[in-house]
Scaffold this motif. Structure first.
Motif, PDB file in Angstrom:
ATOM      1  N   PHE A 147      66.541   8.667 -60.370  1.00 51.43           N
ATOM      2  CA  PHE A 147      67.430   9.809 -60.601  1.00 51.43           C
ATOM      3  C   PHE A 147      67.721  10.459 -59.254  1.00 51.43           C
ATOM      4  O   PHE A 147      66.878  11.162 -58.705  1.00 51.43           O
ATOM      5  CB  PHE A 147      66.774  10.809 -61.554  1.00 51.43           C
ATOM      6  N   ASN A 186      77.483  18.227 -59.155  1.00 54.15           N
ATOM      7  CA  ASN A 186      78.615  17.869 -59.998  1.00 54.15           C
ATOM      8  C   ASN A 186      78.768  16.360 -60.074  1.00 54.15           C
ATOM      9  O   ASN A 186      79.304  15.831 -61.049  1.00 54.15           O
ATOM     10  CB  ASN A 186      79.901  18.501 -59.473  1.00 54.15           C
ATOM     11  N   ILE A 218      76.365  14.359 -60.468  1.00 53.91           N
ATOM     12  CA  ILE A 218      75.541  13.966 -61.610  1.00 53.91           C
ATOM     13  C   ILE A 218      76.367  14.092 -62.878  1.00 53.91           C
ATOM     14  O   ILE A 218      76.368  13.207 -63.737  1.00 53.91           O
ATOM     15  CB  ILE A 218      74.278  14.854 -61.691  1.00 53.91           C
ATOM     16  N   PHE A 277      77.500  10.922 -65.431  1.00 54.27           N
ATOM     17  CA  PHE A 277      77.119  10.813 -66.839  1.00 54.27           C
ATOM     18  C   PHE A 277      78.331  10.906 -67.754  1.00 54.27           C
ATOM     19  O   PHE A 277      78.400  10.240 -68.779  1.00 54.27           O
ATOM     20  CB  PHE A 277      76.070  11.871 -67.194  1.00 54.27           C
ATOM     21  N   SER A 332      79.799  22.838 -66.501  1.00 57.38           N
ATOM     22  CA  SER A 332      78.344  22.803 -66.671  1.00 57.38           C
ATOM     23  C   SER A 332      77.963  22.612 -68.133  1.00 57.38           C
ATOM     24  O   SER A 332      76.950  21.980 -68.427  1.00 57.38           O
ATOM     25  CB  SER A 332      77.679  24.040 -66.069  1.00 57.38           C
ATOM     26  N   VAL A 333      78.781  23.147 -69.046  1.00 54.40           N
ATOM     27  CA  VAL A 333      78.502  22.885 -70.465  1.00 54.40           C
ATOM     28  C   VAL A 333      78.697  21.396 -70.753  1.00 54.40           C
ATOM     29  O   VAL A 333      77.923  20.791 -71.507  1.00 54.40           O
ATOM     30  CB  VAL A 333      79.410  23.741 -71.376  1.00 54.40           C
ATOM     31  N   ILE A 351      78.139  18.921 -68.710  1.00 54.42           N
ATOM     32  CA  ILE A 351      76.944  18.179 -68.260  1.00 54.42           C
ATOM     33  C   ILE A 351      75.824  18.344 -69.262  1.00 54.42           C
ATOM     34  O   ILE A 351      75.117  17.405 -69.586  1.00 54.42           O
ATOM     35  CB  ILE A 351      76.370  18.700 -66.925  1.00 54.42           C
ATOM     36  N   TYR A 352      75.664  19.585 -69.734  1.00 55.96           N
ATOM     37  CA  TYR A 352      74.590  19.829 -70.692  1.00 55.96           C
ATOM     38  C   TYR A 352      74.789  18.947 -71.915  1.00 55.96           C
ATOM     39  O   TYR A 352      73.859  18.320 -72.412  1.00 55.96           O
ATOM     40  CB  TYR A 352      74.568  21.310 -71.071  1.00 55.96           C
ATOM     41  N   CYS A 375      76.293  16.163 -72.019  1.00 55.40           N
ATOM     42  CA  CYS A 375      76.087  14.753 -71.677  1.00 55.40           C
ATOM     43  C   CYS A 375      74.654  14.315 -71.955  1.00 55.40           C
ATOM     44  O   CYS A 375      74.403  13.137 -72.196  1.00 55.40           O
ATOM     45  CB  CYS A 375      76.396  14.508 -70.205  1.00 55.40           C
ATOM     46  N   SER A 376      73.716  15.271 -71.940  1.00 56.38           N
ATOM     47  CA  SER A 376      72.336  14.864 -72.190  1.00 56.38           C
ATOM     48  C   SER A 376      72.128  14.507 -73.661  1.00 56.38           C
ATOM     49  O   SER A 376      71.098  13.976 -74.019  1.00 56.38           O
ATOM     50  CB  SER A 376      71.373  15.960 -71.734  1.00 56.38           C
ATOM     51  N   PHE A 377      73.124  14.800 -74.491  1.00 53.88           N
ATOM     52  CA  PHE A 377      73.003  14.432 -75.898  1.00 53.88           C
ATOM     53  C   PHE A 377      73.670  13.091 -76.209  1.00 53.88           C
ATOM     54  O   PHE A 377      73.714  12.674 -77.353  1.00 53.88           O
ATOM     55  CB  PHE A 377      73.623  15.515 -76.783  1.00 53.88           C
ATOM     56  N   PHE A 421      71.671  10.545 -78.053  1.00 59.77           N
ATOM     57  CA  PHE A 421      71.511  10.912 -79.455  1.00 59.77           C
ATOM     58  C   PHE A 421      72.778  10.602 -80.248  1.00 59.77           C
ATOM     59  O   PHE A 421      72.718  10.075 -81.352  1.00 59.77           O
ATOM     60  CB  PHE A 421      71.163  12.398 -79.554  1.00 59.77           C
TER      61      PHE A 421
END
Lengths: 375, 312
Positions: free
Chosen positions: A95, A293, A295, A299, A340-341, A343-344, A346-348, A351
């Motif tokens: 990472f 950014n 990152i 993603f 930024s939302v 990116i947040y 993107c972590s889902f 799932f």
């Protein structure tokens, strides 16, 4: 049965799933941004979100549209490089949160070479890549030989490089402000050539950065997917011990990966600062957001070099569009909020994909259930 | 000299609080890179309450309300990490990075919206709290504040909770071997939620302490200038143990303070090192320490790995 298996349903294809997931992330990000605008001032919210999305289309004159499209492209090139840097390392299961620091190191190296040493642009660019690669290699060595988590060492190096570069660039600072000199005023040969692109876009900072960025992007895709080295790197990332057992040099591969990732981020910095679009403020107290950014773009682009081209452009498109909102009611940071939302969200993605597959399994077994359990 | 002591203590308090927060989160098994964002939100919560509290509020009430607001803001913000990392098994590094970016972006948008609503020509992201800040100062005219005492108390409380209570020991079990913890009836998901929320509480308070350190107004565009990451370094340097974190925070706080006030010392001034050198030093030290000691790291074994009940 065999024929059926060969034809994977559209929704099962990883590419399609990634695309859907990325679009969901974007939509949710825009939704949150829109809600924030509504809360701040319901009157102009829809107008504001439209101007964020429109960016340069908001201008009526074609020349102005082209100029602002050019500006968006100028900032896309460095972001794309940072994103590819993150992506490349991630394919090897590393990472690279240090893209931000490697970007800083690249900026420091290329500006120092251009402003203090008055070197031509390609030397400055190589210097930036070397500086980024060095920083990346440090993380790589620490990971390979001392088992230091690359995330932690990268974070430390981000800040170390920020303070180092601030010190390094203080001698070439414009005495009237906190920014470094423009390259045009000190060393016109240090600016990236434009090959007519600046005339085409009527935008003096438009250089060969964008074509180079796209070529590098394709090059990285080829390196990862079509070469022996890329195969070895990915194998090392998937299972270090298995790769070692097969005779691959796992430690060397980790260091090499981080060095390449670092060089990419450093190159990104050279693309922005050597186009003279922005100067370095030697008093800045936080690491530039470009690397972080990156990152996001990596993603959002589904960790695919080609997808990253589009996601990098999209992020810079809305960032640039944020500057167009009515500042009597809103602020330009609304686009930072949106990205930024995103990116947040993107972590889902993982799932979301699992969810899609589960639903597909359920509907498939339902339709199969009617035909008995023979299949 | 006095100035150095003041700044050292105040920065130590900040770093210790935030690092302890990180320590709780990581002991429960969740890596918290988002401490920086949590700090910003805690600071925002505290600053907004300070802005809107009536000027003549009693000192004690003021302190209690502001501290609670900062903690609450931190906890609420940390839930973003908890939900993503625990329920949705997201990549914790990615979530943390997003939280850091979101913290600064969202707080800037909020503060600018408030400022612009009050006065259309005011587009700054600054909140002023000259009056309320005085409530926290013990000795007028200095920076000695109640926060230092609070930080010390919370350090002792953290130590006791982690090592002397059933809750703390269970929490640490979830970070070392969640499957084993689950097999003896500990709810790993709940414990991880608790760990992350405690880190939100301490991180939020740390953010509040940071924005009241030597200043009476804060520009939220600037975030917290890397203190969350420095706290991460403190936590690692402190080997994830509260007592060692305290020592590490003191050391790093000292260097940070030195970068602010080193010009007051003749022998340091004669060395002619730029202030950036002192800023850099804590990071270099932790990198070197990591390189030397990382082979047998004290990090919780299962940190960063999402817990899945079904996996072996």
């Amino acid at each position: 049965m065999q024929a059926k298996r060969a034809q994977v349903p559209l929704l099962r294809r990883p590419m399609v799933q990634t695309l859907i997931a990325s679009l969901i992330c974007i939509l949710l990000g825009l939704l949150v941004g829109f809600i924030a605008l509504l809360i701040i001032n319901p009157a102009g919210a829809s107008e504001a979100i439209v101007s964020v999305l429109k960016n340069f289309w908001a201008y009526s004159k074609p020349e102005k549209q082209l100029k602002n499209f050019g500006i968006t492209l100028v900032t896309t090139a460095p972001l794309l490089m940072c994103a590819v840097s993150v992506l490349f390392a991630y394919k090897v299961s590393l990472f690279n949160i240090g893209a931000a620091g490697q970007y800083v190191a690249g900026a420091g190296a290329c500006l120092y070479c251009a402003l203090a040493l008055h070197l031509p642009w390609f030397v400055c660019m190589i210097a930036a890549m070397l500086a980024g690669a060095l920083l990346g290699a440090i993380s790589g060595v620490l990971k390979a030989y001392r088992n230091v988590n690359e995330v932690i060492s990268c974070i430390m190096l981000n800040w170390i490089s920020l303070y180092l570069v601030n010190t390094l660039l203080t001698p070439v600072k414009n005495p009237t402000g906190k920014d470094t000199y423009t390259i045009a005023s000190q060393n016109p040969g240090g600016i990236l050539p434009s090959l007519g692109l600046s005339k085409l876009f009527n935008q003096k900072n438009m250089t060969i950065a964008i074509p180079i960025a796209i070529i590098v992007c394709v090059g990285i895709w080829i390196l990862l997917n079509k070469t022996r080295l890329g195969y070895e790197l990915r194998a090392t990332g998937l299972n270090k011990n298995a790769a070692k057992y097969c005779g691959m040099k796992d430690r060397q591969n980790i260091i090499l990966t981080m060095a390449i990732a670092g060089a990419l981020a450093g190159l990104g910095a050279a693309m922005l600062y050597l186009s003279d679009f922005e100067q370095w403020a030697v008093t800045q107290a936080s690491v530039p957001a470009m690397g972080f950014n990156g990152i996001a773009a990596a993603f959002l682009g589904g960790l695919n070099p080609i997808g990253t081209i589009f996601s990098s452009y999209f992020i810079q498109h809305i960032t640039r569009g944020g500057a167009n909102v009515n500042t009597n009611m809103y602020c330009a940071q609304i686009s930072d909020l949106i990205s930024s939302v995103i990116i947040y969200m993107c972590s889902f993605v993982l799932f979301m994909k699992q969810f899609m597959n589960k639903r597909l399994d359920a509907s498939e077994s339902k339709s199969r259930g009617k035909g008995g359990n023979a299949a | 000299m006095m100035l150095l002591l003041q700044y050292t203590l105040i920065f130590t308090s900040v770093l210790m609080l935030v690092a302890l927060g990180g320590c709780f989160s990581e002991h429960s098994g969740v890596i918290n890179i988002g401490l920086e964002g949590i700090m910003v939100f805690g600071a925002l919560g505290g600053a907004l309450v300070m802005k809107y509290m009536p000027q003549n509020t009693a000192t004690l009430v003021m302190i209690a309300v502001v501290v609670c607001a900062a903690m609450l803001a931190g906890i609420l913000y940390s839930l973003l990490l908890a939900v993503a990392a625990i329920n949705f098994k997201a990549d914790q590094t990615l979530v943390g990075t997003a939280m850091n970016l979101l913290g600064t972006a969202a707080s800037t948008v909020i503060v600018k919206a408030i400022n612009t609503a009050e006065n259309a020509s005011n587009t700054s992201s600054e909140i002023m709290y000259v009056g309320p800040k005085k409530a926290f100062i013990i000795v007028e005219g200095t920076e000695f504040s109640w926060f230092m005492l609070l930080a010390l108390v919370l350090l002792i409380v953290s130590y006791v909770i982690l090592y002397k209570t059933r809750f703390g020991l269970r929490l640490m079990a979830c970070g070392e071997h969640p499957q084993a913890a689950d097999s003896v009836g500990i709810n790993v998901y709940k414990m991880r939620y608790a760990g992350v929320m405690i880190s939100g509480l301490l991180g939020g308070l740390g953010g509040l302490v940071y924005i009241t350190a030597g200043v009476s107004a804060w520009k939220f565009e600037n975030g917290v200038a890397g203190f969350g990451f420095l706290a991460l370094a403190v936590m690692i340097f402190g080997a994830w143990k509260p007592q060692r974190i305290a020592v590490a925070a003191l050391l790093f706080g000292f260097f940070r303070a030195l970068s602010n006030v080193y010009t007051g010392f003749d022998f340091l001034k004669r060395l002619n090192l730029p202030s950036t050198f002192y800023n850099m030093l804590p990071y270099i030290i932790s990198l070197v320490v990591l390189a030397i000691f990382s082979k047998n790291s004290a990090a919780p074994k299962a940190e960063g790995i999402p817990y899945d009940k079904g996996s072996r």
